[in-house]
Design an enzyme around this catalytic site. Structure first.
Site, PDB file in Angstrom:
ATOM      1  N   HIS A   8      32.656 -18.191   0.182  1.00 31.40           N
ATOM      2  CA  HIS A   8      32.314 -19.381   0.803  1.00 31.40           C
ATOM      3  C   HIS A   8      30.863 -19.686   0.416  1.00 31.40           C
ATOM      4  O   HIS A   8      30.528 -20.771   0.270  1.00 31.40           O
ATOM      5  CB  HIS A   8      32.409 -18.855   2.218  1.00 31.40           C
ATOM      6  N   GLU A   9      29.909 -18.717   0.251  1.00 27.58           N
ATOM      7  CA  GLU A   9      28.437 -18.996  -0.090  1.00 27.58           C
ATOM      8  C   GLU A   9      28.389 -19.421  -1.669  1.00 27.58           C
ATOM      9  O   GLU A   9      27.517 -20.372  -1.873  1.00 27.58           O
ATOM     10  CB  GLU A   9      27.648 -17.658   0.102  1.00 27.58           C
ATOM     11  N   GLN A  31      21.766 -24.905   1.726  1.00 22.27           N
ATOM     12  CA  GLN A  31      22.052 -25.300   3.046  1.00 22.27           C
ATOM     13  C   GLN A  31      20.591 -25.741   3.941  1.00 22.27           C
ATOM     14  O   GLN A  31      20.677 -26.228   5.067  1.00 22.27           O
ATOM     15  CB  GLN A  31      22.944 -24.308   3.898  1.00 22.27           C
ATOM     16  N   HIS A  65      29.121 -23.088  -1.234  1.00 22.67           N
ATOM     17  CA  HIS A  65      28.012 -23.686  -0.989  1.00 22.67           C
ATOM     18  C   HIS A  65      27.036 -24.158  -2.175  1.00 22.67           C
ATOM     19  O   HIS A  65      26.573 -25.318  -2.258  1.00 22.67           O
ATOM     20  CB  HIS A  65      27.092 -23.031  -0.061  1.00 22.67           C
ATOM     21  N   CYS A  99      31.478 -22.706   9.482  1.00 20.30           N
ATOM     22  CA  CYS A  99      30.330 -22.900   8.693  1.00 20.30           C
ATOM     23  C   CYS A  99      29.300 -23.400   9.451  1.00 20.30           C
ATOM     24  O   CYS A  99      29.337 -24.172  10.298  1.00 20.30           O
ATOM     25  CB  CYS A  99      30.931 -24.009   7.602  1.00 20.30           C
ATOM     26  N   LEU A 100      28.151 -22.850   9.061  1.00 23.33           N
ATOM     27  CA  LEU A 100      26.916 -23.283   9.947  1.00 23.33           C
ATOM     28  C   LEU A 100      26.637 -24.850   9.788  1.00 23.33           C
ATOM     29  O   LEU A 100      26.173 -25.337  10.539  1.00 23.33           O
ATOM     30  CB  LEU A 100      25.592 -22.490   9.377  1.00 23.33           C
ATOM     31  N   GLY A 129      26.513 -15.589   6.690  1.00 25.00           N
ATOM     32  CA  GLY A 129      25.975 -16.101   5.364  1.00 25.00           C
ATOM     33  C   GLY A 129      25.126 -17.459   5.403  1.00 25.00           C
ATOM     34  O   GLY A 129      25.604 -18.157   6.192  1.00 25.00           O
TER      35      GLY A 129
HETATM   36 ZN    ZN Z   1      28.937 -22.436   5.096  1.00 24.65          ZN
END
Ligand code: ZN
Length: 145
Positions: free
Chosen positions: A111-112, A31, A115, A69-70, A26
């Protein structure tokens, strides 16, 4: 208002490329520096684009599972999420999408959506978990500065 135009499609395409490169599940627009209410997710090998997402829990049932998480690579923490949610969003053509999701897909979506509201997994953990990863977070902060 979001305009469902070539620019939006271009952003989504770039984000797909980025997500593939890092092998993520995701990615939200903010981000990677785009000021749009848009995220993409990979659900059963298919990548979906959701614009202007709205999330509604379908029950109070939650569970806790490890998430990464990225934006904070290498950090894995237990995050509590709703088990079942409804997602209302638009696709790139501006058409309405309504989905009911359960388990892992529901978690990825939450999660997204987080963000887009500026909330990270480390904002959703308790003091014990926060202490456990304190050194890791410090390291990431030092690397970033
Ligand atoms: Zn994330």
């Amino acid at each position: 208002m979001t305009s469902f135009d070539g620019e939006l499609a271009h952003i989504a395409a770039q984000m797909k490329k980025t997500m593939q490169e890092v092998n993520g599940v995701g990615l939200s627009a903010n981000q990677v520096g785009f000021d749009k209410a848009l995220f993409i997710v990979k659900l059963s090998d298919e990548t979906y684009v959701f614009v202007n997402p709205e999330l509604t829990p379908l029950s109070n049932e939650t569970n806790k599972t490890e998430e990464g998480c990225l934006s904070i690579p290498g950090v894995w923490v237990d995050v509590e999420r709703y088990l079942k949610v409804r997602l209302s969003a638009k696709n790139l053509e501006g058409e309405t999408i309504e989905l009911e999701l359960e388990g892992h897909p529901a978690r990825v979506i939450q999660h997204e959506v987080d963000h887009l509201a500026g909330v990270l997994i480390i904002d959703r953990i308790g003091p014990d978990e926060r202490r456990r990863i304190a050194d890791q977070l410090e390291e990431i902060k030092n690397k970033a500065s």
